[in-house]
Design a protein around this motif. Structure first.
Motif, PDB file in Angstrom:
ATOM      1  N   ILE A 170       0.846  -1.204   0.000  1.00  0.00           N
ATOM      2  CA  ILE A 170       0.000   0.000   0.000  1.00  0.00           C
ATOM      3  C   ILE A 170       0.877   1.249   0.000  1.00  0.00           C
ATOM      4  N   ARG A 171       1.892   1.271   0.853  1.00  0.00           N
ATOM      5  CA  ARG A 171       2.779   2.438   0.906  1.00  0.00           C
ATOM      6  C   ARG A 171       3.489   2.648  -0.435  1.00  0.00           C
ATOM      7  N   GLU A 172       3.930   1.560  -1.066  1.00  0.00           N
ATOM      8  CA  GLU A 172       4.601   1.675  -2.370  1.00  0.00           C
ATOM      9  C   GLU A 172       3.633   2.152  -3.459  1.00  0.00           C
ATOM     10  N   GLU A 173       2.417   1.666  -3.447  1.00  0.00           N
ATOM     11  CA  GLU A 173       1.423   2.107  -4.440  1.00  0.00           C
ATOM     12  C   GLU A 173       1.081   3.592  -4.246  1.00  0.00           C
ATOM     13  N   LEU A 174       0.950   4.027  -3.008  1.00  0.00           N
ATOM     14  CA  LEU A 174       0.681   5.442  -2.721  1.00  0.00           C
ATOM     15  C   LEU A 174       1.847   6.307  -3.191  1.00  0.00           C
TER      16      LEU A 174
END
Length: 179
Positions: A170-174
């Protein structure tokens, strides 16, 4: 043996699909808003397996006391993180889809041992001599309750967002969306 619910962002998870729908400018599609699902991270799933390896006995079933949320809450949390103006579209329940998940049945709960963050259901090693049950039974067995995604801790949108933000995916996609 371990039993658990949905591992967030794993193969088959709806979360990556929703992120792709948001990136494409499409609405998030959900089947039934009130449906509940257990949610856990991959790390929590691994912790369950390690706990079972260390604490379980052959034939036991070990279950993490995972929280759950409604599909609507999960969709709102993903939308708030990735596209606050994203529409959430209800497309209707699919054939065979369950309204909630059960990790321990009523019968299993009778023998379940509470081990803090986990339940352990020991293997039934009784002998097959049922003659004794014609004269006596277990009077302790009264009101039982299964462990399912409707009667566990239900997270709200903020709780789900916090859980999602703990995932590197999630952090990487954001971060990629900001890029």
């Amino acid at each position: 043996c371990t039993r658990y619910g949905n591992v967030m962002c794993s193969r088959g998870s709806v979360i990556p699909l929703w992120i792709e729908q948001i990136k494409a400018g499409n609405p998030i599609t959900i089947t039934e808003p009130s449906m509940t699902r257990f949610i856990m991270s991959l790390e929590e799933a691994v912790d369950l397996v390690l706990f079972a390896f260390e604490q379980g006995v052959s034939g036991d079933v070990l279950v993490q006391k995972a929280p759950a949320c409604t599909i609507e809450v999960l969709a709102k949390a993903v939308a708030e993180l990735f596209g606050p103006k994203t529409e959430i579209k209800n497309i209707g329940i699919r054939h065979g889809e369950k309204m909630y998940e059960t990790l321990l049945t009523n019968e299993e709960c009778v023998n379940a041992e509470d081990m803090g963050d986990f339940y352990r259901v020991p293997c039934d090693k009784r002998d097959l001599n049922y003659d004794k049950f014609f004269t006596s039974g277990n009077q302790e067995r009264v009101h039982l309750s299964e462990f399912n995604s409707n009667n566990t801790e239900l997270l709200d949108v903020e709780g789900v967002k916090e859980k999602l933000l703990s995932l590197s995916y999630i952090r990487e996609e954001l971060e990629a969306m900001k890029g």
